[in-house]
Write an enzyme that holds these catalytic residues in place. Sequence first.
Site, PDB file in Angstrom:
ATOM      1  N   CYS A  68      19.696  60.885  21.359  1.00 38.94           N
ATOM      2  CA  CYS A  68      18.835  59.700  20.841  1.00 38.94           C
ATOM      3  C   CYS A  68      18.899  58.719  21.385  1.00 38.94           C
ATOM      4  O   CYS A  68      17.376  57.923  21.882  1.00 38.94           O
ATOM      5  CB  CYS A  68      18.360  58.773  19.172  1.00 38.94           C
ATOM      6  SG  CYS A  68      18.941  60.195  17.992  1.00 38.94           S
ATOM      7  N   HIS A 131      18.374  50.819  17.738  1.00 41.02           N
ATOM      8  CA  HIS A 131      19.408  52.318  17.730  1.00 41.02           C
ATOM      9  C   HIS A 131      18.898  51.539  19.119  1.00 41.02           C
ATOM     10  O   HIS A 131      19.810  52.651  20.357  1.00 41.02           O
ATOM     11  CB  HIS A 131      18.949  53.513  18.006  1.00 41.02           C
ATOM     12  CG  HIS A 131      19.784  54.438  17.958  1.00 41.02           C
ATOM     13  ND1 HIS A 131      20.180  56.054  18.126  1.00 41.02           N
ATOM     14  CD2 HIS A 131      21.113  54.103  17.662  1.00 41.02           C
ATOM     15  CE1 HIS A 131      21.697  56.209  18.108  1.00 41.02           C
ATOM     16  NE2 HIS A 131      22.351  55.275  17.922  1.00 41.02           N
TER      17      HIS A 131
END
Length: 473
Positions: A68, A131
């Site tokens: 990710c 993130h």
Amino acid sequence: MIRTLLLFLSFGSALAAEKPNILMILADDMGYGDLGCMGSEVIKTPHIDSLATNGILCPQGYVPSSVCSPSRAGILTGRDPRRFGYEGNLNKPAPGYPTRPELLGLPTSEHTLGDHLKAAGYATALIGKWHQGMAEPFHPNARGFDHFLGMLNGSHGYFPTVDQNHLEENGTPLTEFPSPYLTDFFTDEALAWLKEKREQPWFLFASYNAPHTPMEATKEDLALYRHISNPKRRTYAAMMHALDRGVGRLLEHLQASGELENTLIVFFSDNGGATNNGSWNGPLAGRKGSLREGGVRVPFLFSWPARLPQGAVYSEAVSALDLLPTFLAAAEAEPLPLKPAPSYEDQRNRNRSNQTYGPYDGQNLLPFFQKKSEEKPAERLFFWRLQGQSAVLAGDRKLIKLSHRPAQLFAPAADPGERNDLATSEPEELAKLFRLLGDWESSLATVPLWDSSPFWSKDSAKIYDTAPIEEPK
């Protein structure tokens, strides 16, 4: 008839002159085959599928990484994340990394899509998963996004509570959730932002965390898939249903507000399906964390009714790194120049890399989508490196160099399951791609600024041979 035609031409000219709104919708760990338009017979995604029906499906799309955080770094910057040291995932607190804490995030020397489009006159917002670092210099509000609501970290439960949530709005922790289910809540907040009155065009990054773990769905959505025997697959399908519902609500609003015609929309996933969420990668080998096709290949769906054809399939390879030049071309804007290199980068390699590959890595896809170019795009180069693996895709051949076995050579467009290793039958092609990969690795301006636990290298090796399977039912 003539008057009607003139009005239509005038309307079309106005749309061509007006900067489009831009909506980027990102799924998280979605399987390659888990859309109706990609062959799923189990999961129903009519709203997401409508983007392909009313736009363009790109079945050979690639993302910058098979995990990710570095993948999102590439998506946000339009630059290969290894060029600025973003190679491993961010999944632990700062004390868990053997590096300087101030480096744990998207380097401030890099521009984001928010920066570029804000400079082009756009209002910018990010709803959902970030993130890209927890510290203040990495915060979305400091990285080109006027508005941020979501989570700074990489994972979050789908039923947030005041005691156990990490959600915020522009730096202020959230204590109320109008919708109890996170996917619906993110859609609510995206719609609230879209409904604000503004004179300028907008860019919305709808950064969903579905269908990433933890596997949690509402009772109502689970009931729709009660016929699926595997409980993990059933929950995954229900989570995809909520994601599709969210996309449908966004499209419904754009239609009602009259903005759909001149909104450029792209939908894709940050990497391939994971081993732990019940996803299905269709005909692809490998999973999240692997550099096989199942880790880095995802479908891209583009829609822009005013400017793009409908119901088309673009079969050439495309990349998430293409989004920056494509968005800026649509906005009739130029990319911002690169910022000065940070002190830890090797200036000689930085210069060499920029000369060889250019400051940004993607290409504008609009001429190919609109068929304004009769030529096929020149042979493309895509590079990856992660957890004991490195790979290059050059045209129709892909080399994967591994820490645990000899390198392999595949033809992924014709052999998406990567069943036929061409390394021994095409030694000249193998050597050519070895040189390309070596040249790229030796041109990087910095070593990785942090790395994942060695556990993940072992895990990548373990899942490397994951073969395609039939869709779980």
